[in-house]
Scaffold this active site. Structure first.
Site, short mmCIF file in Angstrom:
data_model
loop_
_atom_site.label_atom_id
_atom_site.label_comp_id
_atom_site.label_asym_id
_atom_site.label_seq_id
_atom_site.Cartn_x
_atom_site.Cartn_y
_atom_site.Cartn_z
N GLU A 256 5.06 7.01 11.11
CA GLU A 256 5.23 5.61 11.49
C GLU A 256 4.38 4.80 10.52
O GLU A 256 3.16 4.71 10.69
CB GLU A 256 4.75 5.38 12.93
CG GLU A 256 5.53 6.12 13.98
CD GLU A 256 6.94 5.61 14.14
OE1 GLU A 256 7.25 4.50 13.66
OE2 GLU A 256 7.75 6.34 14.74
N CYS A 290 2.46 -3.68 12.89
CA CYS A 290 3.38 -3.06 11.94
C CYS A 290 4.77 -3.69 12.04
O CYS A 290 5.49 -3.77 11.05
CB CYS A 290 3.44 -1.56 12.14
SG CYS A 290 3.80 -1.05 13.81
P1 NDP Z 1 -4.62 4.27 6.87
O1 NDP Z 1 -3.21 4.58 6.68
O2 NDP Z 1 -5.55 4.50 5.74
O3 NDP Z 1 -5.22 5.10 8.11
C1 NDP Z 1 -4.46 5.38 9.26
C2 NDP Z 1 -5.07 6.59 9.95
O4 NDP Z 1 -5.08 7.72 9.07
C3 NDP Z 1 -6.51 6.40 10.38
O5 NDP Z 1 -6.74 7.06 11.60
C4 NDP Z 1 -7.27 7.08 9.28
O6 NDP Z 1 -8.53 7.49 9.67
C5 NDP Z 1 -6.41 8.26 8.98
N1 NDP Z 1 -6.64 8.82 7.65
C6 NDP Z 1 -7.15 8.23 6.55
N2 NDP Z 1 -7.17 9.09 5.50
C7 NDP Z 1 -6.65 10.26 5.97
C8 NDP Z 1 -6.40 11.53 5.38
N3 NDP Z 1 -6.68 11.79 4.10
N4 NDP Z 1 -5.86 12.49 6.14
C9 NDP Z 1 -5.55 12.26 7.43
N5 NDP Z 1 -5.79 11.08 8.05
C10 NDP Z 1 -6.32 10.09 7.33
O7 NDP Z 1 -4.70 2.81 7.36
P2 NDP Z 1 -5.92 1.84 7.40
O8 NDP Z 1 -6.42 1.90 8.78
O9 NDP Z 1 -6.93 2.10 6.33
O10 NDP Z 1 -5.18 0.47 7.07
C11 NDP Z 1 -4.71 0.24 5.75
C12 NDP Z 1 -3.38 -0.44 5.76
O11 NDP Z 1 -2.44 0.37 6.46
C13 NDP Z 1 -3.34 -1.74 6.50
O12 NDP Z 1 -3.71 -2.74 5.68
C14 NDP Z 1 -1.91 -1.84 6.92
O13 NDP Z 1 -1.17 -2.42 5.88
C15 NDP Z 1 -1.48 -0.43 7.10
N6 NDP Z 1 -1.45 -0.03 8.50
C16 NDP Z 1 -0.25 0.01 9.12
C17 NDP Z 1 -0.19 0.33 10.44
C18 NDP Z 1 1.10 0.37 11.13
O14 NDP Z 1 1.13 0.29 12.36
N7 NDP Z 1 2.19 0.52 10.44
C19 NDP Z 1 -1.36 0.64 11.23
C20 NDP Z 1 -2.58 0.60 10.47
C21 NDP Z 1 -2.59 0.28 9.16
P3 NDP Z 1 -9.79 6.55 9.38
O15 NDP Z 1 -9.49 5.23 10.00
O16 NDP Z 1 -10.86 7.30 10.07
O17 NDP Z 1 -9.91 6.49 7.89
#
Ligand code: NDP
Length: 512
Positions: A256, A290
């Protein structure tokens, strides 16, 4: 979020709510409005994640053996617990994510409703059934059922820290899986609360829902822990990393990812209603949704009126963290850099700021951009802030073409005075979900699947598809009686193939 070995100035929540990690250290989550520490949590390393998954494997056997009816009772106890302590959880969501309490209540209400639906519909969707055996196996009974995968790993985001992961957790649990949930490092307290609530509500299978906390490496460890499936919500770049890690163990994934959702406003639309919906769709939750509306394509017939209605409403919004705030600060401080870049790029490319356009600390002013070229980052990339581009188009067909010209396709919205026209445009919108004469509604309908196309990901949560997503189909045939001639035996007579060909000609040969 700060990584630390100490505790700092906390508001009460502590690392005690999740199992400690002897070797990983700790990190803090902070209230984005005040900087106050909300909680201190362990960084679960690979060993700790593996241990949680091992406990979940044992729990999964017991949980699956309970069957649909007993699981439904326990899922009801869980949702009852959430409903009774809704304000406690809403307060935590408010403090850790920054959104207004009322929005947190709405988010939890949605999560509870999905839990109820998943529990109530699991048996009918997944339970054993007989299917028609077909011509060649007419002497067999054919059985189909959808079996759980064992342990499902869920990696969740911070923007809807209760609702979004629950879209995977509720459906995975209802399907008979145990879940290990890794919340975002920005919202670990909400994740820990959800797991603690599970233990309190379902004490006889406490490990069916566990939480591991930490940073990206903890998520990466979950990808490699041998779970039956990994459900990821977040950005496309991290989604790719997660897929690559899961590929090492051939762990299937559900993705997602982000969106750049568009709204189409047609000639005969209710312009005031469209403006109201666009402002909510774009600005609520500080635009960190999102399925938030980031682009509007309004036909020339309504464009100027629509812009005026939107600007009037946007100028009445008040970002803040008090009870009257329309929306809160950006949850992730670094997100303001993305918003700033998109604003600067839009203006440099010839766009104009109709209102807003400023960033004050963690708060982004509600912003409306006009005449932004389609090549600009503000139109092409997910902004994830309280901003909206409005573009004038000749007609709804041009609006649809532009809406569909995106690498992403998660949700979307169509405003039309004609139900049939609205439905037609919605069907042709390249996205997983579209609301007609509303925004975001599909996410609140538990029976409807939720997921995207293209760079918005694949797989579905919610609805029957969401239940099946966390299962494997199991097919069984049971022989009921011998046939005079067994075609699948070396003992079949020499003329058997000719007899079969004659039957085939009789049954199928008449079709031209
Ligand atoms: P990320 O995609 O970086 O992170 C989402 C989740 O993945 C978090 O729980 C994060 O953990 C985890 N994660 C990060 N790196 C890894 C890895 N190497 N392996 C496994 N899991 C990992 O999103 P961000 O929270 O940094 O947000 C960045 C951008 O993502 C936002 O600006 C937005 O554009 C988009 N986003 C979109 C969402 C949606 O609903 N479609 C939701 C959130 C973000 P941790 O937070 O501990 O790093």
């Amino acid at each position: 979020m700060l990584r630390s070995e100490g505790t700092g100035d906390t508001t009460g929540a502590t690392a005690g709510t999740v199992a400690p990690s002897p070797t990983g250290g700790t990190f803090e989550s902070r209230d984005p409005a005040t900087g106050t520490v909300v909680g201190v949590f362990p960084v679960h390393d690979t060993a700790a994640v593996d241990a949680a998954v091992a406990r979940a494997r044992t729990a999964a056997e017991r949980w699956a053996a309970l069957g649909f009816g007993e699981r439904r009772l326990r899922l009801a106890a869980y949702r009852g617990h959430l409903a009774r302590r809704l304000h406690e959880l809403a307060d935590l969501v408010h403090r850790e994510n920054g959104k207004p309490r009322a929005d947190a209540v709405l988010e939890i209400a949605l999560a509870v409703d999905h839990l109820a639906w998943a529990g109530a519909h699991a048996r009918r969707t997944l339970g054993p059934r007989r299917v028609h055996p077909g011509l060649l196996a007419v002497n067999h009974a054919a059985h189909l059922e959808y079996q759980p995968l064992g342990v499902v790993g869920v990696i969740g985001p911070w923007n809807y820290p209760a609702f979004t992961p629950m879209g995977s957790i509720a459906y995975a649990l209802a399907a008979g899986n145990a879940v290990v949930f890794k919340p975002s490092e920005f919202t670990p307290a909400v994740g820990a609360w959800l797991a603690e609530a599970w233990r309190a509500a379902v004490p006889d299978v406490p490990d069916a829902l566990q939480v591991v906390t930490g940073l990206g490496e903890t998520g990466a460890a979950l990808c490699r822990a041998g779970v039956g499936k990994l459900a990821f919500t977040g950005s496309a770049p991290t989604g790719r990393t997660v897929m690559a890690a899961c590929a090492e163990t051939l762990t299937p994934v559900l993705m997602e990812l982000g969106g750049k959702d568009a709204m189409i406003v047609d000639d005969d639309a209710d312009v005031a209603a469209a403006a109201d919906a666009a402002v909510w769709g774009a600005m609520s939750n500080a635009g960190q949704t999102c399925i938030g509306i980031e682009r509007v394509y309004a036909t020339a017939a309504v464009h100027d009126r629509f812009v005026a209605e939107v600007v009037t409403r946007v100028e009445a919004l008040q970002p803040g963290s008090d009870a009257d705030a329309s929306y809160g600060p950006m949850t992730m401080a670094g997100q303001t850099d993305v918003v700033r870049r998109h604003l600067a790029d839009a203006v440099a490319a010839g766009g104009t700021v109709a209102t807003g356009g400023t960033v004050d600390g963690g708060y982004v002013a509600p912003t409306v951009l006009l005449d932004v070229p389609e090549t600009s980052a503000a139109v092409r990339e997910e902004t994830f802030g309280p901003t909206l581009t409005i573009t004038r188009v000749a007609d709804a067909e041009e609006a649809l073409t532009r809406a569909n010209d995106s690498s992403m396709g998660l949700g979307g919205s169509v405003f039309s005075g004609s139900r049939d026209r609205g439905l037609d445009l919605a069907r042709r919108m390249r996205s997983g979900m579209t609301s007609v004469n509303a925004v975001l509604t599909f996410a609140s309908v538990p029976a409807l699947p939720f997921g995207g196309v293209g760079e918005s990901g694949f797989g579905r949560i919610h609805g029957e598809d969401g239940l099946r997503e966390f299962t494997r189909a199991k097919a069984v045939t049971v022989k009921r009686a011998p046939l005079p001639v067994d075609f699948m035996s070396f003992g079949r007579p020499a003329g058997a193939a000719d007899a079969l060909a004659r039957v085939l000609r009789l049954v199928h040969g008449r079709h031209r």
